[in-house]
Enzyme design. Structure first.
Site, PDB file in Angstrom:
ATOM      1  N   SER A 124       0.741  -1.314  -0.077  1.00  0.00           N
ATOM      2  CA  SER A 124      -0.192  -0.095   0.224  1.00  0.00           C
ATOM      3  C   SER A 124       0.875   1.382   0.105  1.00  0.00           C
ATOM      4  O   SER A 124       0.095   2.293  -0.274  1.00  0.00           O
ATOM      5  CB  SER A 124      -0.793  -0.049   1.276  1.00  0.00           C
ATOM      6  OG  SER A 124      -2.218  -0.619   0.962  1.00  0.00           O
ATOM      7  N   LYS A 136       0.641   3.483  -2.792  1.00  0.00           N
ATOM      8  CA  LYS A 136      -0.619   4.184  -3.090  1.00  0.00           C
ATOM      9  C   LYS A 136      -0.122   5.807  -2.983  1.00  0.00           C
ATOM     10  O   LYS A 136      -0.541   6.685  -3.616  1.00  0.00           O
ATOM     11  CB  LYS A 136      -1.517   4.082  -2.072  1.00  0.00           C
ATOM     12  CG  LYS A 136      -2.060   2.819  -2.371  1.00  0.00           C
ATOM     13  CD  LYS A 136      -3.026   2.174  -1.199  1.00  0.00           C
ATOM     14  CE  LYS A 136      -4.043   0.886  -1.481  1.00  0.00           C
ATOM     15  NZ  LYS A 136      -4.494   0.354   0.014  1.00  0.00           N
ATOM     16  N   TYR A 144      -2.712  -2.297 -10.473  1.00  0.00           N
ATOM     17  CA  TYR A 144      -2.437  -1.890  -8.931  1.00  0.00           C
ATOM     18  C   TYR A 144      -1.927  -3.110  -8.264  1.00  0.00           C
ATOM     19  O   TYR A 144      -1.029  -2.903  -7.559  1.00  0.00           O
ATOM     20  CB  TYR A 144      -3.807  -1.631  -8.459  1.00  0.00           C
ATOM     21  CG  TYR A 144      -4.175  -1.808  -6.892  1.00  0.00           C
ATOM     22  CD1 TYR A 144      -3.513  -0.713  -6.246  1.00  0.00           C
ATOM     23  CD2 TYR A 144      -4.406  -2.966  -6.441  1.00  0.00           C
ATOM     24  CE1 TYR A 144      -3.599  -0.760  -4.720  1.00  0.00           C
ATOM     25  CE2 TYR A 144      -4.460  -2.956  -4.724  1.00  0.00           C
ATOM     26  CZ  TYR A 144      -4.040  -1.899  -4.173  1.00  0.00           C
ATOM     27  OH  TYR A 144      -4.231  -1.997  -2.851  1.00  0.00           O
TER      28      TYR A 144
HETATM   29  N1  GLN Z   1      -1.952  -5.144  -2.168  1.00  0.00           N
HETATM   30  C1  GLN Z   1      -2.556  -5.029  -0.991  1.00  0.00           C
HETATM   31  C2  GLN Z   1      -4.065  -5.116  -1.014  1.00  0.00           C
HETATM   32  O1  GLN Z   1      -4.654  -4.535  -1.991  1.00  0.00           O
HETATM   33  C3  GLN Z   1      -2.101  -3.698  -0.252  1.00  0.00           C
HETATM   34  C4  GLN Z   1      -2.767  -3.635   1.055  1.00  0.00           C
HETATM   35  C5  GLN Z   1      -1.939  -2.820   2.272  1.00  0.00           C
HETATM   36  O2  GLN Z   1      -0.814  -2.733   2.150  1.00  0.00           O
HETATM   37  N2  GLN Z   1      -2.865  -2.387   2.896  1.00  0.00           N
HETATM   38  O3  GLN Z   1      -4.838  -5.805  -0.249  1.00  0.00           O
END
Ligand code: GLN
Length: 337
Positions: free
Chosen positions: A82, A85, A208
């Site tokens: 994440s 992001k 993603y």
């Molecule tokens: N790739 C993970 C997901 O989409 C990332 C989530 C995270 O790091 N909180 O579930």
């Protein structure tokens, strides 16, 4: 919100870190004083992540002049998850600007888990912010590029510029998540039903998933964070990656949403913008001063690294980083008497 600030002259408030040796010693202390903690659990909803060594622990601070402080397993690579992001948001914001991305994706906290579906329903299909999965999918969809391959090339190049080296995809992590990410596919379809994704939703999920599978170390995270702390210029390579305005916007979004439903607690304890990932990475930015990267795979129930938070809480205090901390102006002459 109309903040009525168009065209005003901006100034920036910064400070300095304590001297080199003090920072070095405190980075090591942040690791030593939290090493014994075994609280939390390694993520296992992405099958390959369950294999992570829970004992790994690394801390790195990179100052905005490029100075680097490391402790523990700061060179060990893990998937960025994440934390990607934050950087994809910055790249998209660079392209479309402050107002457009705020309008399309949003900036407010959901108060719910990162992969919440009900958050979308409660907000009439609005993805709310780019740090939860719904908003991240909507943001990734906005990456420039005629086809997914071009978008992927732009994401990989962009995140690599933040890190100052070519980041590569971990094929095993990518395959493991791609085989199990039914929830993210559902979220993308739901966003499509609300007209919030203007590309093929499953291609967006794939993109993603790839961005989440890029390999980084705590050291990389600290350099990436230092770039956001340094007005968008990578302090190690000297390359301008994004504008200073984009950094400011990104950090505001991280402060509000970077640790999901725990963002309030994080801000209360640490007082800095940060972003966590489920493989155990944690990124923190001290604007104008430094980036902090930590890695420790055991997570709290919201998916945030336990020891990473502890090490960062310590560094925030001993290095004087909390953006809400102030001291009274002591001298009476400053008060005009
Ligand atoms: N790739 C993970 C997901 O989409 C990332 C989530 C995270 O790091 N909180 O579930």
């Amino acid at each position: 919100m109309d903040s009525n600030v168009e065209g005003i002259e901006q100034s920036v408030s910064t400070g300095t870190l304590p001297g080199w040796e003090q920072v070095d010693a405190r980075v090591i202390a942040s690791l030593e004083r939290n090493r014994a903690c075994t609280d939390g659990a390694v993520a296992d909803y992405i099958p390959v992540l369950a294999q992570a060594d829970p004992e790994l622990f690394g801390v790195c601070v990179v100052e905005v002049d490029g100075g680097l402080h490391v402790a523990g397993d700061s060179e060990v690579e893990f998937s960025i998850q994440s934390i990607s992001k934050a950087f994809v948001y910055a790249l998209v914001c660079e392209e479309y600007g402050h107002a457009a991305v705020a309008d399309m994706v949003g900036v407010n906290n959901t108060g719910l888990a990162f992969n919440s579906v009900i958050a979308i329903e409660l907000n009439e299909g609005h993805p709310m912010n780019p740090m939860v999965n719904a908003g991240a999918l909507a943001t990734t969809a906005l990456m420039p590029g005629a086809a997914p391959d071009e978008q992927w090339a732009a994401i990989q190049a962009g995140l690599s510029a933040f890190a100052g080296r070519d980041l590569v995809l971990d094929e095993e992590v990518y395959q493991s998540e791609a085989a199990t990410n039914t929830r993210n596919r559902a979220i993308a379809r739901l966003l499509e039903s609300y007209g919030r994704i203007n590309r093929d939703p499953l291609e967006v999920v794939d993109l993603y998933t790839k961005q989440c599978s890029l390999l980084v170390s705590a050291r990389d995270l600290a350099i990436m964070g230092a770039t956001l702390a340094d007005g968008g210029v990578n302090p190690v390579t000297g390359e301008r990656v994004v504008s200073a305005d984009v950094c400011r916007d990104t950090l505001a979004i991280l402060a509000a949403n970077g640790l999901y439903e725990r963002s309030g607690e994080w801000l209360f304890e640490i007082g800095l913008p940060g972003k966590s990932g489920v493989s155990g990475g944690l990124l923190t930015i001290s604007p104008g001063k430094a980036g902090i990267g930590t890695f420790s795979p055991r997570l709290d129930p919201a998916g945030n690294s336990v020891r990473g938070q502890q090490a960062t809480a310590y560094l925030s205090r001993v290095l004087g980083l909390n953006i809400f901390a102030s001291q009274a102006v002591a001298s009476s002459q400053n008060r005009g008497s």
